[in-house]
Scaffold this active site. Structure first.
Site, PDB file in Angstrom:
ATOM      1  N   ASP A  47       4.482  -4.712  -5.948  1.00 35.64           N
ATOM      2  CA  ASP A  47       4.491  -5.767  -5.011  1.00 35.64           C
ATOM      3  C   ASP A  47       4.844  -7.068  -5.771  1.00 35.64           C
ATOM      4  OD1 ASP A  47       4.009  -7.537  -2.896  1.00 35.64           O
ATOM      5  OD2 ASP A  47       1.816  -6.824  -2.748  1.00 35.64           O
ATOM      6  N   GLU A 107       4.328  -7.692   5.710  1.00 30.62           N
ATOM      7  CA  GLU A 107       3.099  -7.970   5.934  1.00 30.62           C
ATOM      8  C   GLU A 107       2.759  -9.219   6.254  1.00 30.62           C
ATOM      9  OE1 GLU A 107       1.580  -7.223   1.757  1.00 30.62           O
ATOM     10  OE2 GLU A 107       0.670  -9.156   1.703  1.00 30.62           O
ATOM     11  N   TYR A 146      -0.200 -11.914  -9.413  1.00 29.19           N
ATOM     12  CA  TYR A 146      -0.770 -11.257  -8.286  1.00 29.19           C
ATOM     13  C   TYR A 146      -0.973  -9.732  -8.549  1.00 29.19           C
ATOM     14  CZ  TYR A 146      -1.199  -8.342  -4.357  1.00 29.19           C
ATOM     15  OH  TYR A 146      -1.498  -7.223  -3.421  1.00 29.19           O
ATOM     16  N   GLU A 204       8.289  -4.086  -2.905  1.00 33.24           N
ATOM     17  CA  GLU A 204       7.624  -4.936  -1.697  1.00 33.24           C
ATOM     18  C   GLU A 204       7.475  -6.484  -1.958  1.00 33.24           C
ATOM     19  OE1 GLU A 204       3.427  -3.627  -1.248  1.00 33.24           O
ATOM     20  OE2 GLU A 204       3.200  -5.325  -0.041  1.00 33.24           O
ATOM     21  N   GLU A 219      -1.175   2.644   2.413  1.00 34.14           N
ATOM     22  CA  GLU A 219      -1.576   1.875   1.598  1.00 34.14           C
ATOM     23  C   GLU A 219      -3.254   2.328   1.436  1.00 34.14           C
ATOM     24  OE1 GLU A 219      -1.447  -2.251   1.873  1.00 34.14           O
ATOM     25  OE2 GLU A 219      -2.057  -2.627  -0.370  1.00 34.14           O
ATOM     26  N   HIS A 269       5.109  -9.802  -4.281  1.00 35.68           N
ATOM     27  CA  HIS A 269       4.151 -10.767  -3.376  1.00 35.68           C
ATOM     28  C   HIS A 269       4.810 -12.326  -3.021  1.00 35.68           C
ATOM     29  CE1 HIS A 269       0.279 -11.892  -2.172  1.00 35.68           C
ATOM     30  NE2 HIS A 269       0.043 -10.804  -1.666  1.00 35.68           N
ATOM     31  N   ARG A 324       6.200  -2.975   6.797  1.00 32.54           N
ATOM     32  CA  ARG A 324       4.926  -3.207   6.336  1.00 32.54           C
ATOM     33  C   ARG A 324       3.993  -3.914   7.024  1.00 32.54           C
ATOM     34  NH1 ARG A 324       2.199  -1.754   2.351  1.00 32.54           N
ATOM     35  NH2 ARG A 324       1.066  -3.405   1.468  1.00 32.54           N
ATOM     36  N   HIS A 379      -3.519   1.643  -5.797  1.00 29.60           N
ATOM     37  CA  HIS A 379      -3.334   0.439  -6.790  1.00 29.60           C
ATOM     38  C   HIS A 379      -3.720   0.538  -8.200  1.00 29.60           C
ATOM     39  CE1 HIS A 379      -3.607  -2.384  -3.167  1.00 29.60           C
ATOM     40  NE2 HIS A 379      -2.760  -1.493  -2.791  1.00 29.60           N
TER      41      HIS A 379
HETATM   42  C1  GCO Z   1      -0.934  -5.615  -0.212  1.00 29.26           C
HETATM   43  C2  GCO Z   1      -0.946  -7.214  -0.199  1.00 29.26           C
HETATM   44  C3  GCO Z   1      -2.640  -7.909   0.071  1.00 29.26           C
HETATM   45  C4  GCO Z   1      -2.502  -9.373   0.444  1.00 29.26           C
HETATM   46  C5  GCO Z   1      -3.479  -9.792   1.154  1.00 29.26           C
HETATM   47  C6  GCO Z   1      -3.749 -11.058   1.718  1.00 29.26           C
HETATM   48  O1  GCO Z   1       0.321  -5.500  -0.422  1.00 29.26           O
HETATM   49  O2  GCO Z   1      -1.808  -5.047  -0.177  1.00 29.26           O
HETATM   50  O3  GCO Z   1      -0.030  -7.939  -0.555  1.00 29.26           O
HETATM   51  O4  GCO Z   1      -3.251  -7.652  -1.105  1.00 29.26           O
HETATM   52  O5  GCO Z   1      -2.398  -9.877  -0.691  1.00 29.26           O
HETATM   53  O6  GCO Z   1      -3.850  -8.695   2.322  1.00 29.26           O
HETATM   54  O7  GCO Z   1      -5.126 -11.369   2.261  1.00 29.26           O
HETATM   55 MG    MG Z   2       1.765  -6.906  -0.280  1.00 32.42          MG
END
Ligand code: GCO
Ligand code: MG
Length: 409
Positions: free
Chosen positions: A213, A265, A161, A239, A342, A215, A286, A125
Site C-alpha cells: 500500500d 478506498e 505508513y 494499492e 483485507e 497510501h 477497493r 498485514h
Molecule cells: C488500508 C488503509 C487503512 C486506512 C484507514 C484510514 O489499506 O487498510 O489504507 O489503513 O489508512 O482505514 O482510516
Molecule cells: Mg489502503
C-alpha cells in the site's frame, strides 16, 4: 405491512477505534437490522446526519423498499455523494438488507445469487522495522496458512505508513506544525520499496502473493517509476499508487507496466471510479463500502466491475465495523469477480460487543450462515466503550515533509 419505527446510531470504541453502526427498528416485534456507518475521522458528523436528517426521512417507510429508500434519501439532500452523507445512508441501507435477509430466513449472500465460494481469502498485514523483521512476519503468516500478505517496512528516520510510528503524535510543538513523530520524504521510500521486495522474493519464494500500500504518498512521476520497478517482483497488487486527485495518471501508468493496481478506498462517488473501470485502468476495486453509500451501491459496482475484468478487494481495516466486515463478506461470497478481502483481527472486547463477527480460519473469512448479516450488537456493552479522548478529536495527525509542508496521510 411492517414499517420502520426507529433509526439510531450506536457509537462505540471497544478497541479504541471510533465505530458507528446504525440500528433500524421495525414495527414487527424483534425485527431490526444493522448497518455500518463508520467514518472514523468524522463520526459525529455522520451521527448528526443520521439523527437530524435520515431518521425522520425514513421512519414510517416499509423496510422492504430498499432501492426506493436508497434512491430517494440519496437525492433528498440535493448536494450528495460525500463521505458524511454516504456513511449515514450506508448505515440505513445495510440495515435494510440485514432486515430483508432476516425476513427471508437467509443470509444476505443468498439474496444476491448465492455462494460462489466457501469462504473469502484474506490478506494479512506484515510490517517490520527492517528486512529481517518483515521477512519473519511474512513467514509467520505463511505458516498460519495465509497465501496473501501485505508488506510494509519503516523507512528509517521517516514516518512511514503501515508501520507503528505513523500514528504517534508529538505534542511539544504547536498543533499547526505538529509532525506525526517524524517527517516524510518520498525519495528514500521509493528507493527502499524495490529493495524490500527483492529481499522478500529471494527469502519467501514465488508462491506467496505479496501486496503493498503506497497510501497516495508520492508524486505521480515517482509513482510511475515505482510501479515499473516493482513489475519484476510479481505483486498481487499495488494499492493507492496515486491519490484520487491524480486519477488521470492511471492511464499513463497502465501504458508502462503490468503491475496489478488496486484503487479506491478514498472514493466516494461514481465520477471517481466509473472511468477507471470502464477504461480498464485498474485491476482491483477497493472502496470502503460505507463511504460509497452502502451495500446497494457496492453490489452494483461489483457487477459493473465484472464486465471489465476488475476484481473486488473491499476495504477492510479496523475502522470498518464488524457489521461492515460482515457486509463485505456477503459480497465476497456472492460475487464471481471476488479478488481478495483485507483482514482485520478484532480484539476480544469488540467481538463481545458484536456477537456473530465473522470467523477467521485457514487464511480466510467465514460466514456463520445465519439470516441477514448474522451479526448483532450488545448495546449495553457498546455503551461501556465511549469514544476515547484524542488530542486531534480523532483526526489523522498531519504528516509533513522536512520543510514542514503537509502531505496526504
Ligand atoms: C488500508 C488503509 C487503512 C486506512 C484507514 C484510514 O489499506 O487498510 O489504507 O489503513 O489508512 O482505514 O482510516
Ligand atoms: Mg489502503
Amino acid at each position: 405491512m411492517a414499517h420502520i419505527t426507529a433509526v439510531r446510531p450506536i457509537c462505540t470504541a471497544p478497541d479504541g477505534i471510533r465505530l458507528v453502526v446504525v440500528k433500524v427498528e421495525t414495527s414487527d416485534p424483534g425485527l431490526y437490522g444493522l448497518g455500518c456507518a463508520t467514518f472514523t475521522q468524522r463520526p459525529l458528523a455522520v451521527v448528526t446526519a443520521i439523527e437530524q436528517y435520515l431518521a425522520p426521512f425514513v421512519i414510517g417507510r416499509d423496510p422492504d423498499d430498499i432501492e426506493d429508500i436508497y434512491q430517494s434519501a440519496y437525492v433528498s439532500s440535493y448536494w450528495r455523494s460525500g463521505p458524511v452523507l454516504n456513511n449515514a445512508l450506508s448505515g440505513v441501507d445495510m440495515a435494510l438488507w440485514d432486515i430483508k435477509g432476516k425476513r427471508a430466513g437467509m443470509p444476505v449472500y443468498q439474496l444476491m445469487g448465492g455462494k460462489c465460494r466457501s469462504s473469502a481469502a484474506l490478506y494479512a498485514h506484515a510490517s517490520g522495522a527492517d528486512l529481517q523483521e518483515l521477512e519473519d512476519n511474512v513467514l509467520r503468516f505463511m505458516e498460519q496458512g495465509y497465501r496473501y500478505v501485505r508488506c510494509q517496512m519503516v523507512v528509517p528516520g521517516y514516518s512511514t505508513y503501515g508501520s507503528a510510528a505513523h500514528t504517534q503524535v508529538s505534542t511539544n510543538i504547536p498543533p499547526h506544525l505538529r509532525l506525526s513523530q517524524q517527517p516524510w520524504e518520498p525519495t528514500p521510500y521509493c528507493r527502499m520499496v524495490p529493495r524490500m521486495f527483492e529481499h522478500l522474493r529471494s527469502r519467501v519464494g514465488e508462491e506467496v502473493e505479496l501486496l503493498h500500500d503506497v497510501h497516495e504518498r508520492i508524486p505521480p512521476i515517482q509513482a510511475i517509476g515505482l510501479a515499473k520497478e516493482l513489475e519484476q517482483y510479481h505483486l498481487f497488487f499495488l494499492e493507492d499508487l496515486l491519490a484520487p486527485e491524480d486519477n488521470d495518471y492511471f492511464r499513463i501508468v497502465r501504458q508502462q507496466t503490468s503491475t496489478p493496481l488496486a484503487m479506491g478506498e478514498l472514493f466516494v462517488n461514481q465520477a471517481e471510479y466509473v472511468p477507471l473501470i470502464r477504461d480498464r485502468l485498474i485491476d482491483f476495486i477497493r472502496v470502503h463500502i460505507s463511504d460509497i453509500g452502502g451495500l446497494s451501491m457496492a453490489r452494483k459496482l461489483a457487477a459493473f466491475c465484472e464486465f471489465f475484468g476488475v476484481r473486488t478487494a473491499w476495504h477492510g481495516p479496523g475502522d470498518v465495523s464488524p457489521v461492515g466486515h460482515a457486509a463485505n463478506l456477503q459480497l465476497d461470497l456472492a460475487c464471481h469477480n471476488f479478488g481478495i478481502q483485507e483482514r482485520h483481527v478484532f480484539g476480544e472486547r469488540t467481538r463481545e460487543v458484536f456477537p456473530g463477527c465473522p470467523d477467521i480460519r485457514d487464511g480466510a473469512l467465514w460466514s456463520n450462515d445465519q439470516p441477514g448479516f448474522g451479526i448483532d450488537v450488545d448495546e449495553k456493552l457498546a455503551a461501556k466503550y465511549p469514544f476515547p479522548e484524542h488530542p486531534l478529536n480523532g483526526a489523522w495527525p498531519a504528516v509533513r515533509r522536512i520543510d514542514g509542508t503537509v502531505i496526504r496521510p
